[in-house]
Design a protein around this motif. Structure first.
Motif, PDB file in Angstrom:
ATOM      1  N   ASN A 124       0.825  -1.207   0.000  1.00 54.33           N
ATOM      2  CA  ASN A 124       0.000   0.000   0.000  1.00 54.33           C
ATOM      3  C   ASN A 124       0.864   1.264   0.000  1.00 54.33           C
ATOM      4  N   ASP A 125       1.926   1.272   0.805  1.00 49.70           N
ATOM      5  CA  ASP A 125       2.845   2.427   0.814  1.00 49.70           C
ATOM      6  C   ASP A 125       3.461   2.636  -0.563  1.00 49.70           C
ATOM      7  N   ILE A 126       3.918   1.563  -1.176  1.00 50.66           N
ATOM      8  CA  ILE A 126       4.530   1.669  -2.502  1.00 50.66           C
ATOM      9  C   ILE A 126       3.507   2.189  -3.510  1.00 50.66           C
ATOM     10  N   ARG A 127       2.312   1.659  -3.448  1.00 47.78           N
ATOM     11  CA  ARG A 127       1.239   2.088  -4.344  1.00 47.78           C
ATOM     12  C   ARG A 127       1.015   3.596  -4.204  1.00 47.78           C
ATOM     13  N   ASN A 128       0.931   4.080  -2.962  1.00 52.18           N
ATOM     14  CA  ASN A 128       0.703   5.501  -2.709  1.00 52.18           C
ATOM     15  C   ASN A 128       1.875   6.356  -3.168  1.00 52.18           C
ATOM     16  N   ILE A 129       3.082   5.922  -2.887  1.00 54.06           N
ATOM     17  CA  ILE A 129       4.274   6.695  -3.252  1.00 54.06           C
ATOM     18  C   ILE A 129       4.380   6.830  -4.764  1.00 54.06           C
ATOM     19  N   VAL A 130       4.251   5.726  -5.458  1.00 55.77           N
ATOM     20  CA  VAL A 130       4.437   5.737  -6.910  1.00 55.77           C
ATOM     21  C   VAL A 130       3.351   6.553  -7.602  1.00 55.77           C
ATOM     22  N   THR A 131       2.118   6.431  -7.151  1.00 54.78           N
ATOM     23  CA  THR A 131       1.047   7.183  -7.810  1.00 54.78           C
ATOM     24  C   THR A 131       1.123   8.677  -7.513  1.00 54.78           C
ATOM     25  N   LEU A 132       1.882   9.067  -6.488  1.00 57.23           N
ATOM     26  CA  LEU A 132       2.023  10.484  -6.157  1.00 57.23           C
ATOM     27  C   LEU A 132       3.330  11.096  -6.663  1.00 57.23           C
ATOM     28  N   MET A 133       4.136  10.336  -7.418  1.00 57.67           N
ATOM     29  CA  MET A 133       5.466  10.775  -7.834  1.00 57.67           C
ATOM     30  C   MET A 133       5.460  11.863  -8.904  1.00 57.67           C
ATOM     31  N   GLY A 134       4.340  12.211  -9.450  1.00 61.12           N
ATOM     32  CA  GLY A 134       4.324  13.280 -10.451  1.00 61.12           C
ATOM     33  C   GLY A 134       3.883  12.768 -11.801  1.00 61.12           C
ATOM     34  N   GLU A 135       4.639  11.865 -12.399  1.00 61.43           N
ATOM     35  CA  GLU A 135       4.236  11.278 -13.677  1.00 61.43           C
ATOM     36  C   GLU A 135       3.016  10.420 -13.410  1.00 61.43           C
ATOM     37  N   SER A 136       2.026  10.531 -14.248  1.00 61.56           N
ATOM     38  CA  SER A 136       0.783   9.820 -13.949  1.00 61.56           C
ATOM     39  C   SER A 136       0.939   8.324 -14.212  1.00 61.56           C
ATOM     40  N   VAL A 137       1.109   7.601 -13.134  1.00 61.69           N
ATOM     41  CA  VAL A 137       1.149   6.148 -13.137  1.00 61.69           C
ATOM     42  C   VAL A 137      -0.112   5.715 -12.414  1.00 61.69           C
ATOM     43  N   THR A 138      -0.877   4.869 -13.046  1.00 57.57           N
ATOM     44  CA  THR A 138      -2.145   4.476 -12.448  1.00 57.57           C
ATOM     45  C   THR A 138      -1.949   3.408 -11.381  1.00 57.57           C
ATOM     46  N   VAL A 139      -2.938   3.263 -10.538  1.00 63.89           N
ATOM     47  CA  VAL A 139      -2.913   2.210  -9.518  1.00 63.89           C
ATOM     48  C   VAL A 139      -2.816   0.851 -10.199  1.00 63.89           C
ATOM     49  N   GLU A 140      -3.476   0.698 -11.338  1.00 67.66           N
ATOM     50  CA  GLU A 140      -3.421  -0.562 -12.085  1.00 67.66           C
ATOM     51  C   GLU A 140      -1.993  -0.856 -12.543  1.00 67.66           C
ATOM     52  N   ASP A 141      -1.266   0.176 -13.002  1.00 68.11           N
ATOM     53  CA  ASP A 141       0.126   0.002 -13.408  1.00 68.11           C
ATOM     54  C   ASP A 141       0.968  -0.473 -12.221  1.00 68.11           C
ATOM     55  N   VAL A 142       0.773   0.168 -11.088  1.00 64.75           N
ATOM     56  CA  VAL A 142       1.545  -0.200  -9.890  1.00 64.75           C
ATOM     57  C   VAL A 142       1.190  -1.614  -9.457  1.00 64.75           C
ATOM     58  N   ASN A 143      -0.079  -1.958  -9.507  1.00 64.93           N
ATOM     59  CA  ASN A 143      -0.491  -3.310  -9.132  1.00 64.93           C
ATOM     60  C   ASN A 143       0.172  -4.356 -10.026  1.00 64.93           C
ATOM     61  N   MET A 144       0.295  -4.028 -11.319  1.00 62.19           N
ATOM     62  CA  MET A 144       0.942  -4.961 -12.238  1.00 62.19           C
ATOM     63  C   MET A 144       2.409  -5.143 -11.866  1.00 62.19           C
ATOM     64  N   LEU A 145       3.080  -4.040 -11.524  1.00 68.50           N
ATOM     65  CA  LEU A 145       4.479  -4.133 -11.109  1.00 68.50           C
ATOM     66  C   LEU A 145       4.602  -4.890  -9.791  1.00 68.50           C
ATOM     67  N   LEU A 146       3.690  -4.628  -8.873  1.00 64.44           N
ATOM     68  CA  LEU A 146       3.724  -5.326  -7.592  1.00 64.44           C
ATOM     69  C   LEU A 146       3.480  -6.822  -7.770  1.00 64.44           C
ATOM     70  N   SER A 147       2.723  -7.192  -8.784  1.00 62.84           N
ATOM     71  CA  SER A 147       2.475  -8.613  -9.015  1.00 62.84           C
ATOM     72  C   SER A 147       3.761  -9.334  -9.418  1.00 62.84           C
ATOM     73  N   ALA A 148       4.724  -8.592  -9.967  1.00 59.25           N
ATOM     74  CA  ALA A 148       6.008  -9.177 -10.344  1.00 59.25           C
ATOM     75  C   ALA A 148       7.030  -9.098  -9.204  1.00 59.25           C
ATOM     76  N   ALA A 149       6.706  -8.350  -8.152  1.00 61.92           N
ATOM     77  CA  ALA A 149       7.625  -8.181  -7.024  1.00 61.92           C
ATOM     78  C   ALA A 149       7.453  -9.313  -6.014  1.00 61.92           C
ATOM     79  N   LYS A 150       8.486  -9.516  -5.233  1.00 59.72           N
ATOM     80  CA  LYS A 150       8.413 -10.503  -4.162  1.00 59.72           C
ATOM     81  C   LYS A 150       7.822  -9.832  -2.927  1.00 59.72           C
ATOM     82  N   VAL A 151       6.679 -10.338  -2.501  1.00 57.64           N
ATOM     83  CA  VAL A 151       5.994  -9.795  -1.334  1.00 57.64           C
ATOM     84  C   VAL A 151       6.169 -10.785  -0.190  1.00 57.64           C
TER      85      VAL A 151
END
Length: 138
Positions: free
Chosen positions: A94-121
């Motif tokens: 959730n922190d990563i999702r919030n940070i990335v979507t607030l970084m300035g360049e418009s990255v959607t929550v869906e984009d972040v979720n896709m990247l998180l799906s490839a990350a080790k949680v």
């Protein structure tokens, strides 16, 4: 994630051999390219069918797009470290999702979720942010 075939497979959810113009920017960013949303739209518009982008087209676009350098990667890791209050090297999804979507360049929550799906949680829902950054920009 620097292998174009692996990145392409991640975004080709239906297995039809194509990704969409909407997925192009994030796919290029996963390959280490530095492209804005406007540049991504222009790249997609230059293709015969912007909603059906093949692996070969993605590879060609990635070859010609600007790349992120190591100092940019380190800068991003340092930016995430600011939010790492316990200095564990981990942040919640959730922190990563919030940070990335607030970084300035418009990255959607869906984009972040896709990247998180490839990350080790881990079992607590936390991600090693240095690995996430590498996935995000490579």
């Amino acid at each position: 994630m620097s292998d174009p075939a692996s990145v392409f497979e991640l975004f080709d959810k239906d297995g039809d051999g194509f990704i969409t113009g909407e997925e192009l920017g994030l796919a290029l960013r996963c390959l280490g390219c530095v492209v804005s949303n406007k540049e991504t739209e222009q790249l997609a518009a230059s293709l015969p069918d912007p909603d059906h982008i093949s692996l070969q087209q993605l590879q060609q676009l990635a070859i010609n797009a600007p790349r992120c350098d190591a100092s940019s990667e380190n800068d991003l890791i340092e930016a995430f470290r600011v939010f790492d209050k316990d200095e564990s090297g981990l942040l919640s999804e959730n922190d990563i999702r919030n940070i990335v979507t607030l970084m300035g360049e418009s990255v959607t929550v869906e984009d972040v979720n896709m990247l998180l799906s490839a990350a080790k949680v881990d079992e607590h829902g936390r991600v090693k942010y240095s690995d996430f950054v590498k996935t995000f920009i490579r």
